[in-house]
Structure formats: structure tokens, C-alpha cells
Design an enzyme around this catalytic site. Structure first.
Site, PDB file in Angstrom:
ATOM      1  N   LYS A 207     -38.313  32.412 -17.204  1.00 28.73           N
ATOM      2  CA  LYS A 207     -37.993  33.840 -17.101  1.00 28.73           C
ATOM      3  C   LYS A 207     -38.045  34.281 -15.635  1.00 28.73           C
ATOM      4  O   LYS A 207     -37.140  34.928 -15.139  1.00 28.73           O
ATOM      5  CB  LYS A 207     -38.978  34.639 -17.966  1.00 28.73           C
ATOM      6  CG  LYS A 207     -38.760  36.127 -17.933  1.00 28.73           C
ATOM      7  CD  LYS A 207     -39.692  36.839 -18.896  1.00 28.73           C
ATOM      8  CE  LYS A 207     -39.586  38.341 -18.688  1.00 28.73           C
ATOM      9  NZ  LYS A 207     -40.454  39.100 -19.584  1.00 28.73           N
ATOM     10  N   GLU A 213     -45.273  25.089 -12.419  1.00 28.64           N
ATOM     11  CA  GLU A 213     -45.032  23.860 -13.190  1.00 28.64           C
ATOM     12  C   GLU A 213     -43.533  23.596 -13.332  1.00 28.64           C
ATOM     13  O   GLU A 213     -43.052  22.485 -13.077  1.00 28.64           O
ATOM     14  CB  GLU A 213     -45.648  23.979 -14.601  1.00 28.64           C
ATOM     15  CG  GLU A 213     -47.163  24.032 -14.635  1.00 28.64           C
ATOM     16  CD  GLU A 213     -47.728  25.433 -14.462  1.00 28.64           C
ATOM     17  OE1 GLU A 213     -46.985  26.346 -13.993  1.00 28.64           O
ATOM     18  OE2 GLU A 213     -48.904  25.620 -14.771  1.00 28.64           O
ATOM     19  N   GLY A 268     -42.108  36.293 -22.619  1.00 30.69           N
ATOM     20  CA  GLY A 268     -41.960  34.831 -22.658  1.00 30.69           C
ATOM     21  C   GLY A 268     -42.172  34.259 -24.051  1.00 30.69           C
ATOM     22  O   GLY A 268     -41.358  33.484 -24.561  1.00 30.69           O
ATOM     23  N   ARG A 269     -43.271  34.656 -24.698  1.00 31.05           N
ATOM     24  CA  ARG A 269     -43.594  34.070 -26.009  1.00 31.05           C
ATOM     25  C   ARG A 269     -42.765  34.667 -27.131  1.00 31.05           C
ATOM     26  O   ARG A 269     -42.896  34.261 -28.290  1.00 31.05           O
ATOM     27  CB  ARG A 269     -45.094  34.219 -26.280  1.00 31.05           C
ATOM     28  CG  ARG A 269     -45.616  35.628 -26.145  1.00 31.05           C
ATOM     29  CD  ARG A 269     -47.133  35.644 -26.007  1.00 31.05           C
ATOM     30  NE  ARG A 269     -47.640  36.974 -25.737  1.00 31.05           N
ATOM     31  CZ  ARG A 269     -47.778  37.507 -24.522  1.00 31.05           C
ATOM     32  NH1 ARG A 269     -47.432  36.818 -23.444  1.00 31.05           N
ATOM     33  NH2 ARG A 269     -48.267  38.719 -24.361  1.00 31.05           N
ATOM     34  N   GLU A 354     -52.034  34.464 -26.556  1.00 31.69           N
ATOM     35  CA  GLU A 354     -51.643  35.121 -25.305  1.00 31.69           C
ATOM     36  C   GLU A 354     -51.365  36.607 -25.565  1.00 31.69           C
ATOM     37  O   GLU A 354     -51.522  37.440 -24.679  1.00 31.69           O
ATOM     38  CB  GLU A 354     -50.421  34.434 -24.675  1.00 31.69           C
ATOM     39  CG  GLU A 354     -50.289  34.687 -23.186  1.00 31.69           C
ATOM     40  CD  GLU A 354     -49.207  33.861 -22.507  1.00 31.69           C
ATOM     41  OE1 GLU A 354     -48.027  34.122 -22.745  1.00 31.69           O
ATOM     42  OE2 GLU A 354     -49.555  32.956 -21.714  1.00 31.69           O
ATOM     43  N   HIS A 385     -57.225  14.725 -43.934  1.00 29.37           N
ATOM     44  CA  HIS A 385     -58.093  13.576 -43.684  1.00 29.37           C
ATOM     45  C   HIS A 385     -58.782  13.685 -42.334  1.00 29.37           C
ATOM     46  O   HIS A 385     -59.298  12.696 -41.812  1.00 29.37           O
ATOM     47  CB  HIS A 385     -57.273  12.294 -43.789  1.00 29.37           C
ATOM     48  CG  HIS A 385     -56.760  12.084 -45.189  1.00 29.37           C
ATOM     49  ND1 HIS A 385     -57.467  11.382 -46.138  1.00 29.37           N
ATOM     50  CD2 HIS A 385     -55.648  12.563 -45.811  1.00 29.37           C
ATOM     51  CE1 HIS A 385     -56.789  11.394 -47.277  1.00 29.37           C
ATOM     52  NE2 HIS A 385     -55.689  12.119 -47.105  1.00 29.37           N
ATOM     53  N   LYS A 505     -54.014  30.854 -11.674  1.00 31.81           N
ATOM     54  CA  LYS A 505     -52.822  30.502 -10.876  1.00 31.81           C
ATOM     55  C   LYS A 505     -53.113  30.692  -9.395  1.00 31.81           C
ATOM     56  O   LYS A 505     -52.776  29.853  -8.563  1.00 31.81           O
ATOM     57  CB  LYS A 505     -51.647  31.424 -11.246  1.00 31.81           C
ATOM     58  CG  LYS A 505     -50.974  31.125 -12.561  1.00 31.81           C
ATOM     59  CD  LYS A 505     -49.739  32.034 -12.680  1.00 31.81           C
ATOM     60  CE  LYS A 505     -49.192  32.078 -14.084  1.00 31.81           C
ATOM     61  NZ  LYS A 505     -48.114  33.058 -14.243  1.00 31.81           N
TER      62      LYS A 505
HETATM   63  O1  F6P Z   1     -48.575  31.463 -19.208  1.00 32.40           O
HETATM   64  C1  F6P Z   1     -48.092  32.594 -18.584  1.00 32.40           C
HETATM   65  C2  F6P Z   1     -46.612  32.748 -18.716  1.00 32.40           C
HETATM   66  O2  F6P Z   1     -46.221  33.837 -17.964  1.00 32.40           O
HETATM   67  C3  F6P Z   1     -46.140  32.888 -20.172  1.00 32.40           C
HETATM   68  O3  F6P Z   1     -46.269  34.172 -20.657  1.00 32.40           O
HETATM   69  C4  F6P Z   1     -44.731  32.421 -20.073  1.00 32.40           C
HETATM   70  O4  F6P Z   1     -44.203  32.128 -21.325  1.00 32.40           O
HETATM   71  C5  F6P Z   1     -44.904  31.223 -19.178  1.00 32.40           C
HETATM   72  O5  F6P Z   1     -45.897  31.609 -18.241  1.00 32.40           O
HETATM   73  C6  F6P Z   1     -43.662  30.746 -18.470  1.00 32.40           C
HETATM   74  O6  F6P Z   1     -43.115  31.737 -17.648  1.00 32.40           O
HETATM   75  P1  F6P Z   1     -41.657  31.593 -17.071  1.00 32.40           P
HETATM   76  O7  F6P Z   1     -40.708  31.586 -18.222  1.00 32.40           O
HETATM   77  O8  F6P Z   1     -41.463  32.772 -16.174  1.00 32.40           O
HETATM   78  O9  F6P Z   1     -41.572  30.301 -16.308  1.00 32.40           O
END
Ligand code: F6P
Length: 540
Positions: A207, A213, A268-269, A354, A385, A505
């Protein structure tokens, strides 16, 4: 100023009611009402929700609904659908429901018809998906795409990865799909080590397009591609982006033509049904992706229009409140009896935790009550199990959500009947248990009777649909999304921000610099010692 939750008369009524019914056993509740199992159930477009095995009476439900009304739930639902900025701390609308609204509808927010914008992106996705799936979109060397790698994390990974697994039955088997999220290089290396770069398409899904990452993995993917192609121009044929940040996408070198946009009113979620679902559309095609959206929309409409006592997400959200705040439960187990839904609990962890893992009210006050539960789970029967022992005889009360399908996608021998028999058996065993008398009459030696007794009275919901289709998955997704909102309204928290991820972060950025330097680290004595040990190759 809104009234504090625990000061509301409706809350006091529930507290008193809890004292009255807390010892009531599900055996008694079922014995008192032979029709309970059919009465405490709802069906929405074929999705059946049996909530009869909960430690509730009609009065409990009535009191919970009264609380929801006092907390303004109907108004908050309408405010979301209208596009009000209910995400107060970020000053944003919350409009994932617009992502699956019918093409012919319209919703104007700040002078813009958001449905028209959504449809434009969906059309662009469909054209692209069709080209890739048909082989018309080729890589830099002219070979068709055979591998799709989604690079994203959190909502830009968990939703697509879960839905791809869930709908794998409908996917184009000639295409391979991989999902890379972790900044651990192993994730990227293992996902790509058997892929031919000439046949691989990367979807950079972010987003913000600034997430450490994802951007680290995207740069790595770029180097991986260029090491084989030796030509910068190849990036345009092997990378597409899904983002709200056109500037950063262009800076990365992705052709803006190959960017699929969405909007800051999609959290995001909550973004699987936006362009973040591009990998899923590539897997199952635009038509089936449309069926997923239609399934979501059906549940959206039910949530918006059904009266609170007959509203599935409302009931499920209020049950979270009932157990978390009155019985003091801390977790919810999600137990899908379908291997295709194996990532559903992981997806729900982000959605629920979240969203509702918050300790500050919308007024900025500390909460004085429990909020969102810990969500966990594994597919049945494997979980049986592993951890079901604790569910049946442990000291902790864990409300469970069982998810089952009547018709299998892979009919094979007796498998499905046995699978579903296990689901039904587990819900029954949890609810009714087995008394010491029943155990003793089986001739069990008396010293073993306490060990072999099941106290029961352990609550569960059973969600049952006919077959796992894109539409059913859409219904389930929207059901849980909306149940999260319901609970957040009662708890007076914002389900749509996530400030709690920020501190880690910031510190990680600082520590990354310190790990690469020899200057004295600037933290507490524990962190400093660990940094020194890392720098020193693991030695003190
Ligand atoms: O974990 C924090 C967060 O902002 C989530 O809400 C989101 O889904 C994720 O990081 C990834 O964010 P982006 O889509 O901006 O890379």
C-alpha cells in the site's frame, strides 16, 4: 463525551446477568429447549451459522443487543457504508465495502465516485490477468509467464496467500504461485530457487511502497532478474506493482502502466478485495474473482440491512465481547475443517489482532476492560491430535469457531464424511462433555474416572456452507471483517489504525545502523550486550 463502556447501565445489566447464568451448563440449556439447536442459528445466502452451543440465553442476546444499540452500532455501521471518516486517528474513510459494490452502484466521497474508480482498476486487472493467463503477456525473452511471485507483507501478503490456498482448486495449474513476505532471505531464496527468471513475474504489493521487508525483497528480486537478463528494460516485463503510492512505484522503475492502484480508505488487512488481490485474480481468473467480490457484497448487504438480532457479524462480534469481557477468555480458536482453508487462521490473526489489539479509546482514554482476543488455530483434524486436549480438559475456556463444508472439492473414498463427522463430534464433545457417572457406568476403574471425565460447557460456533467456492470465501471474509468492527464499536476503539507496529520499525532502523557500526550502541544494557555479541560473531 461518550459514556464509558463499563459505566453504561446496559453493561451493568450484563454483569448482573453473567452472575446469574455463569454456572448454567449447555446440557441444561439444550434440555430446556428442544429446538435450541435450530433456533439459535442464522443463514445468509447459504452460509449457515449455528451459535446454539454458546453459553447464552435469549436474555443474554437481548442484553448484548441493547448494549450494541447504546454504543451506537447501527449508526457506526451506516457511517462506514456512507464513507464517513470513522478511522479517526488517521482521518480516513473505511470503505473496503466499496471494493465489492456492484458496478452499477455509486458512492460519492469528497466529490469522487469511488465505485467508478474501483471498477476502472478491476477492469485493468482483468485485462492484465487475461493476458498473463493466456500467455499473451510474455517476459523479456518472449517466453510466457509461468511463475507469479507476490512480494508483500501483512495485509499485502496474508489475504492473497490465504485466498490463493483457499481457492487453489479453481486455479490455473500451469501457473506456479509463491508468496514472499519475510525479510529473512530464506523466504526469497526458497521461493525462487527453482524458478526460471525468464518465466517469472513479480507483483510488488505494498500500500505504502515503503515497507522495509517488501522493498528489500523487491530490490533483491530485481537483482535476481537482472543477473539473468542483463538488461534494465526487462524490469518492465517482469514487475508490476499494487500500491497507493505512484511516486515510489515510478522511483523503483516499474512502468506506471503496470501499476494497479487503490486508495487510502482501504486498510491493509481489509485489502484483499482491492488490487492487492491481483495474484489471486491471476490464479483463478477475473470471473471467479468477481464471484469472490459478490460473496463479500452479499455479506456486506446483510450486515448493513439485517436487524441486529438476526445479523450474523453482529452476533459473532457480540459473542467476542461476551466471552472476553464477562467470562474473561483471552483467545479464540478458529478451526477450519478444510485443508484449503489452512491459512485462514493466520489471515484472521492480522485481521482481528491488528484491528482490535488496542488499549486506548477513541476519546484517547485508557480502556478499563479487555479488548481484542488472541486468535489462533489449525485445520481439523490435524489440530485434534495436537492442542484439542487443552480445549476439552484444560483450565482455560477457549471459544471455538468451527468451519465446515458439506460437499468436498476432492471427493475421495470416505474422507469427507469422516472429516465432517470429526467436526460435528468435536463441537458436541466440547459442549456436552461426559459426566463422571457416564464414565463410571462404562466400567472405567474409579481412579481413572476423573481423568476420563469431560466437563463440557465449552462454547463453539459452527459455520457451515455447501462447498468452498470463491463466493463462500468472500462471505467468510466479510463476516469476520464486520464482526471485528462490531466488537470495536462496543470497546470504543479504532479497528482501522495500527500505531502499535511503529515503535519496533523505528528501533529496527536504528539498530540496523548500529549492527553495521563499531560505535557504542545506545540502548538498555540488555540490547547493547546483544548488539555487541552479534557484532562479535556470537561471542561475548
Ligand atoms: O504491519 C503493519 C502494516 O502497516 C499492515 O497494516 C500492513 O498490512 C502491512 O504493514 C504492509 O503494509 P504495506 O502494504 O504498506 O507494505
Amino acid at each position: 463525551m461518550t459514556e464509558i463502556l463499563t459505566a453504561r447501565p446496559e453493561w451493568h445489566a450484563l454483569t448482573a446477568h453473567y452472575q446469574q447464568i455463569k454456572e448454567l451448563h449447555l446440557r441444561q440449556l439444550f434440555a430446556a429447549d428442544p429446538k435450541r439447536g435450530e433456533r439459535l442459528a442464522l443463514e445468509v445466502q447459504g452460509l449457515y451459522c449455528d451459535y446454539s452451543k454458546h453459553r447464552i440465553t435469549d436474555e443474554t442476546l437481548a442484553l448484548l443487543i441493547r448494549l450494541a444499540e447504546a454504543c451506537g452500532l447501527p449508526q457506526r455501521i451506516e457511517a462506514m457504508f456512507r464513507g464517513d471518516q470513522i478511522n479517526l486517528t488517521e482521518g480516513r474513510s473505511v470503505l473496503h465495502v466499496a471494493l465489492r459494490a456492484p458496478r452499477e452502484s455509486s458512492l460519492t466521497v469528497d466529490g469522487v465516485d469511488v465505485i467508478a474508480e474501483v471498477q476502472t482498476v478491476l477492469d485493468k486487472m482483468a485485462v492484465f490477468a487475461t493476458r498473463v493467463r493466456s500467455g499473451a503477456w510474455t517476459g523479456h525473452t518472449g517466453k510466457p509467464i509461468r511463475n507469479v511471485v507476490n512480494l508483500g507483507i501483512g495485509g499485502s501478503d496474508l489475504g492473497p496467500a490465504m485466498a490463493y490456498e483457499a481457492l487453489r482448486h479453481y486455479s490455473k495449474r500451469e501457473l506456479t504461485f509463491r508468496f514472499v513476505s519475510n525479510i529473512d532471505a530464506t523466504d526469497f531464496v526458497e521461493a525462487t530457487c527453482d524458478l526460471d527468471p525468464a518465466e517469472t513475474l513479480f507483483i510488488v504489493a505494498s500500500k505504502t511502497f515503503t515497507t522495509l521487508e517488501t522493498m528489500t525483497n523487491a530490490q533483491c528480486a530485481r537483482r535476481w532478474l537482472l543477473a539473468a537478463m542483463h538488461d534494465e528494460a526487462s524490469v518492465a516485463k517482469h514487475f508490476v506493482a499494487v500500491s497507493t503510492n505512484a511516486t515510489e512505484v515510478a522511483r523503483f522503475g516499474i512502468d506506471p502502466q503496470n501499476m494497479f492502484g487503490f486508495w487510502d480508505w482501504v486498510g491493509g488487512r481489509y485489502s484483499l478485495t482491492s488490487a492487492i488481490g491481483l495474484s489471486l485474480m491471476l490464479a483463478i481468473g477475473a470471473e471467479r474473482f468477481g464471484e469472490l467480490l459478490a460473496g463479500c457484497h452479499g455479506m456486506d448487504e446483510h450486515f448493513r440491512r439485517a436487524p441486529l438480532p438476526r445479523n450474523m457479524p453482529v452476533i459473532m462480534g457480540l459473542l467476542n465481547v461476551w466471552y472476553g469481557n464477562f467470562f474473561g477468555t483471552e483467545t479464540v480458536a478458529v478451526l477450519p475443517y478444510d485443508q484449503y482453508l489452512r491459512r485462514f487462521p493466520a489471515y484472521l490473526q492480522q485481521l482481528v489482532m491488528e484491528s482490535n489489539g488496542k488499549r486506548t479509546t477513541l476519546q484517547g482514554l485508557p480502556v478499563t476492560y479487555q479488548t481484542g482476543p488472541i486468535v489462533w488455530g489449525e485445520p481439523g483434524t490435524s489440530g485434534q491430535h495436537s492442542f484439542y486436549q487443552l480445549l476439552h480438559q484444560g483450565t482455560k475456556l477457549v471459544p471455538c469457531d468451527f468451519i465446515g463444508l458439506v460437499s468436498p472439492l476432492n471427493p475421495l473414498g470416505e474422507h469427507h464424511k469422516l472429516l465432517m463427522a470429526n467436526l460435528l463430534a468435536q463441537a458436541e464433545a466440547l459442549a456436552f462433555g461426559k459426566t463422571a457417572d457416564e464414565v463410571a457406568t462404562e466400567g472405567i476403574p474409579s481412579y481413572l474416572v476423573p481423568h476420563r471425565t469431560f466437563d463440557g460447557n465449552r462454547p463453539s460456533t459452527v459455520l457451515l456452507a455447501n462447498r468452498l467456492t470463491p463466493a463462500v470465501l468472500g462471505q467468510l471474509i466479510a463476516l469476520y471483517e464486520h464482526s471485528v468492527l462490531v466488537a470495536s464499536v462496543i470497546w470504543e476503539i479504532n479497528a482501522f489504525d495500527q500505531w502499535g507496529v511503529e515503535l519496533g520499525k523505528v528501533l529496527a532502523k536504528q539498530i540496523a545502523a548500529e549492527l553495521a557500526s563499531s560505535a557504542e550502541p545506545q540502548h538498555d544494557s540488555s540490547t547493547n550486550a546483544l548488539i555487541r555479541r552479534y557484532r562479535n560473531g556470537g561471542r561475548p
